[in-house]
Scaffold this motif. Structure first.
Motif, PDB file in Angstrom:
ATOM      1  N   ASP A  31       6.067  -7.751 -11.509  1.00  7.50           N
ATOM      2  CA  ASP A  31       5.564  -6.718 -10.603  1.00  7.50           C
ATOM      3  C   ASP A  31       6.210  -5.399 -11.002  1.00  7.50           C
ATOM      4  N   LEU A  32       5.429  -4.526 -11.606  1.00 12.38           N
ATOM      5  CA  LEU A  32       5.943  -3.274 -12.164  1.00 12.38           C
ATOM      6  C   LEU A  32       5.641  -2.062 -11.291  1.00 12.38           C
ATOM      7  N   HIS A  33       5.327  -2.294 -10.019  1.00  5.38           N
ATOM      8  CA  HIS A  33       5.009  -1.157  -9.139  1.00  5.38           C
ATOM      9  C   HIS A  33       5.503  -1.476  -7.730  1.00  5.38           C
ATOM     10  N   LEU A  34       6.765  -1.127  -7.479  1.00  5.46           N
ATOM     11  CA  LEU A  34       7.401  -1.396  -6.190  1.00  5.46           C
ATOM     12  C   LEU A  34       8.084  -0.129  -5.683  1.00  5.46           C
ATOM     13  N   HIS A  35       8.119   0.031  -4.356  1.00  5.31           N
ATOM     14  CA  HIS A  35       8.749   1.211  -3.765  1.00  5.31           C
ATOM     15  C   HIS A  35       9.878   0.809  -2.821  1.00  5.31           C
ATOM     16  N   THR A  36      10.916   1.643  -2.774  1.00  3.25           N
ATOM     17  CA  THR A  36      12.056   1.431  -1.887  1.00  3.25           C
ATOM     18  C   THR A  36      12.195   2.644  -0.971  1.00  3.25           C
ATOM     19  N   THR A  37      13.240   2.641  -0.176  1.00  3.09           N
ATOM     20  CA  THR A  37      13.493   3.783   0.698  1.00  3.09           C
ATOM     21  C   THR A  37      13.877   5.040  -0.080  1.00  3.09           C
ATOM     22  N   ALA A  40      -3.036  -4.226  -7.177  1.00  4.10           N
ATOM     23  CA  ALA A  40      -3.350  -5.019  -5.988  1.00  4.10           C
ATOM     24  C   ALA A  40      -4.044  -4.279  -4.863  1.00  4.10           C
ATOM     25  N   TYR A  41      -4.053  -2.950  -4.876  1.00  3.12           N
ATOM     26  CA  TYR A  41      -4.497  -2.184  -3.706  1.00  3.12           C
ATOM     27  C   TYR A  41      -5.989  -1.857  -3.685  1.00  3.12           C
ATOM     28  N   TYR A  42      -6.758  -2.439  -4.582  1.00  2.00           N
ATOM     29  CA  TYR A  42      -8.161  -2.046  -4.695  1.00  2.00           C
ATOM     30  C   TYR A  42      -9.078  -2.666  -3.637  1.00  2.00           C
ATOM     31  N   GLY A  43      -8.549  -3.522  -2.786  1.00  2.00           N
ATOM     32  CA  GLY A  43      -9.370  -4.118  -1.732  1.00  2.00           C
ATOM     33  C   GLY A  43     -10.496  -4.976  -2.284  1.00  2.00           C
ATOM     34  N   THR A  44     -11.693  -4.823  -1.725  1.00  2.00           N
ATOM     35  CA  THR A  44     -12.829  -5.652  -2.125  1.00  2.00           C
ATOM     36  C   THR A  44     -13.294  -5.351  -3.551  1.00  2.00           C
ATOM     37  N   LYS A  45     -12.883  -4.209  -4.089  1.00  2.00           N
ATOM     38  CA  LYS A  45     -13.289  -3.832  -5.451  1.00  2.00           C
ATOM     39  C   LYS A  45     -12.262  -4.260  -6.501  1.00  2.00           C
ATOM     40  N   ARG A  46     -11.260  -5.026  -6.081  1.00  2.00           N
ATOM     41  CA  ARG A  46     -10.139  -5.324  -6.967  1.00  2.00           C
ATOM     42  C   ARG A  46     -10.574  -5.932  -8.292  1.00  2.00           C
ATOM     43  N   GLN A  47     -11.255  -7.059  -8.246  1.00  2.00           N
ATOM     44  CA  GLN A  47     -11.600  -7.765  -9.484  1.00  2.00           C
ATOM     45  C   GLN A  47     -12.555  -6.954 -10.353  1.00  2.00           C
ATOM     46  N   SER A  62       1.951  -4.509  -7.664  1.00  2.00           N
ATOM     47  CA  SER A  62       1.396  -4.593  -6.308  1.00  2.00           C
ATOM     48  C   SER A  62       1.323  -3.240  -5.606  1.00  2.00           C
ATOM     49  N   ASP A  63       2.178  -2.282  -5.996  1.00  2.00           N
ATOM     50  CA  ASP A  63       2.330  -1.025  -5.259  1.00  2.00           C
ATOM     51  C   ASP A  63       2.827  -1.326  -3.847  1.00  2.00           C
ATOM     52  N   TYR A  64       3.738  -2.286  -3.759  1.00  2.00           N
ATOM     53  CA  TYR A  64       4.272  -2.726  -2.468  1.00  2.00           C
ATOM     54  C   TYR A  64       5.168  -1.651  -1.853  1.00  2.00           C
ATOM     55  N   HIS A  65       4.882  -1.325  -0.583  1.00  3.33           N
ATOM     56  CA  HIS A  65       5.681  -0.353   0.156  1.00  3.33           C
ATOM     57  C   HIS A  65       6.438  -0.995   1.314  1.00  3.33           C
ATOM     58  N   GLY A  66       5.965  -2.132   1.797  1.00  6.18           N
ATOM     59  CA  GLY A  66       6.630  -2.783   2.918  1.00  6.18           C
ATOM     60  C   GLY A  66       5.696  -3.702   3.662  1.00  6.18           C
ATOM     61  N   PHE A  90       4.262  -3.351   6.376  1.00  6.34           N
ATOM     62  CA  PHE A  90       3.166  -2.684   7.078  1.00  6.34           C
ATOM     63  C   PHE A  90       1.932  -2.507   6.194  1.00  6.34           C
ATOM     64  N   GLY A  91       2.072  -2.743   4.902  1.00  5.77           N
ATOM     65  CA  GLY A  91       0.958  -2.558   3.973  1.00  5.77           C
ATOM     66  C   GLY A  91       0.124  -3.818   3.803  1.00  5.77           C
ATOM     67  N   PRO A  92      -1.018  -3.711   3.139  1.00  8.26           N
ATOM     68  CA  PRO A  92      -1.941  -4.841   2.992  1.00  8.26           C
ATOM     69  C   PRO A  92      -1.643  -5.768   1.822  1.00  8.26           C
ATOM     70  N   VAL A  93      -0.587  -5.490   1.036  1.00  6.01           N
ATOM     71  CA  VAL A  93      -0.292  -6.336  -0.124  1.00  6.01           C
ATOM     72  C   VAL A  93       1.121  -6.884  -0.045  1.00  6.01           C
ATOM     73  N   ARG A  94       1.364  -7.941  -0.813  1.00 12.45           N
ATOM     74  CA  ARG A  94       2.680  -8.562  -0.886  1.00 12.45           C
ATOM     75  C   ARG A  94       3.278  -8.352  -2.272  1.00 12.45           C
ATOM     76  N   ILE A  95       4.584  -8.467  -2.368  1.00  9.18           N
ATOM     77  CA  ILE A  95       5.255  -8.375  -3.670  1.00  9.18           C
ATOM     78  C   ILE A  95       4.686  -9.442  -4.598  1.00  9.18           C
ATOM     79  N   GLY A  96       4.318  -9.045  -5.801  1.00  7.45           N
ATOM     80  CA  GLY A  96       3.800 -10.004  -6.772  1.00  7.45           C
ATOM     81  C   GLY A  96       2.417 -10.531  -6.478  1.00  7.45           C
ATOM     82  N   GLU A  97       1.698  -9.870  -5.561  1.00  3.75           N
ATOM     83  CA  GLU A  97       0.381 -10.387  -5.172  1.00  3.75           C
ATOM     84  C   GLU A  97      -0.609 -10.375  -6.327  1.00  3.75           C
ATOM     85  N   GLU A  98      -0.576  -9.328  -7.126  1.00  2.74           N
ATOM     86  CA  GLU A  98      -1.492  -9.251  -8.262  1.00  2.74           C
ATOM     87  C   GLU A  98      -0.875  -9.955  -9.471  1.00  2.74           C
ATOM     88  N   GLU A  99      -1.603 -10.899 -10.041  1.00  2.13           N
ATOM     89  CA  GLU A  99      -1.101 -11.624 -11.208  1.00  2.13           C
ATOM     90  C   GLU A  99      -1.134 -10.726 -12.437  1.00  2.13           C
TER      91      GLU A  99
END
Length: 283
Positions: free
Chosen positions: A4-10, A217-224, A245-249, A251-260
């Motif tokens: 997962d090459l797209h993660l955010h922290t505080t 991971a954040y593309y929703g229904t258009k992801r694939q 994943s572009d994981y922010h926390g 509260f967001g719609p994705v999980r860490i490592g969600e996108e393979e």
């Protein structure tokens, strides 16, 4: 190998501290990761030793907000060397500008009737990090002032043409690419599917040797559909591909490592970083 090459922290607009994120990366079974905080390397600097001790592949990363022909573009950077000060000094200036834009945005919201103080927003940020619209939305939520969902609020108030939008002009696309390369880093266009004016993408690719974030991971229904589209584009142009994943926390719609993300992405990125370091050493 899980990547997962797209993660955010505080250190920018993530929910969890760098230390907490390392633990969450481990819990998610991630082997290779990068913190790509906005205009900040503080999260990386805080936990790089800890990640190494724990046997993780931790790649230096950053995400820069840039502008090109009136469009906001997000540019990722990977593998920057932090031994010199010019790169970090440049990030500090960009961070100050981002924070000034965030403060001006809060002032606009106040004029629109939102009883939100700058201290409410700043309290949510890292002491050396960047304040952005994510902090503003989170602060509104915590104060019971958010009138709709976070995404709806961002679209109505904080995006270009939004009621409280303040333009960030500190960094052009060309300047940001050169900044990343000057530190031995590899520039990558983030989430290309979120670029409003898609006709600009071929121009961006042609201007500089950059990669694109394909597995996102954040593309929703258009992801694939979009992943396949940008995968084919990257193949046809022989571009470096990254993903995350572009994981922010929570509260967001994705999980860490969600996108393979395929393992070969890691090896290709390592090769690109080694080449960038070599070129930097030559000059």
């Amino acid at each position: 190998m899980k990547i997962d090459l797209h993660l955010h922290t505080t250190a920018s607009d993530g929910q969890y501290s760098p230390q907490e994120m390392v633990q969450k990366v481990i819990e998610a079974g991630i082997d290779v990761f990068s913190f790509t905080d906005h205009e900040s390397m503080e999260g990386y600097r805080e936990v790089v030793r800890e990640a190494k001790v724990k046997g993780l592949h931790f790649i230096a990363g950053v995400e820069l907000l840039v502008h090109y022909k009136g469009e906001e573009i997000h540019l990722l950077g990977y593998g920057m060397e932090l031994s010199g000060t010019p790169f970090l000094e440049a990030l500090e200036k960009l961070k100050e500008e981002r924070n000034a834009v965030a403060k001006a945005t809060v002032e606009k919201l106040q004029q629109l009737g939102f009883a939100l103080s700058w201290s409410d927003v700043k309290a949510l940020g890292h002491r050396r990090g960047t304040i952005s619209k994510g902090h503003i939305v989170h602060a509104l939520h915590r104060c019971g002032l958010l009138p709709c969902t976070g995404m709806e609020f961002i679209k109505r108030y904080l995006e270009p043409k939004g009621l409280a939008y303040v333009q960030y002009k500190a960094s052009t696309y060309d300047e940001a690419v050169e900044l990343i390369r000057s530190a031995g880093g590899v520039p990558v266009i983030a989430h290309p599917g979120l670029i409003t004016e898609q006709s600009l993408l071929p121009e961006l690719i042609a201007r500089h040797p950059v990669g694109i974030e394909v597995f996102y991971a954040y593309y929703g229904t258009k992801r694939q559909k979009w992943i396949q589209q940008y995968y084919e584009l990257a193949q046809s142009k022989n571009l470096l591909m990254t993903g995350g994943s572009d994981y922010h926390g929570s509260f967001g719609p994705v999980r860490i490592g969600e996108e393979e993300v395929p393992e070969w992405v890691f090896f290709k990125l390592n090769e690109a970083i080694a080449k960038a370091h070599h070129q930097k050493a030559i000059y």
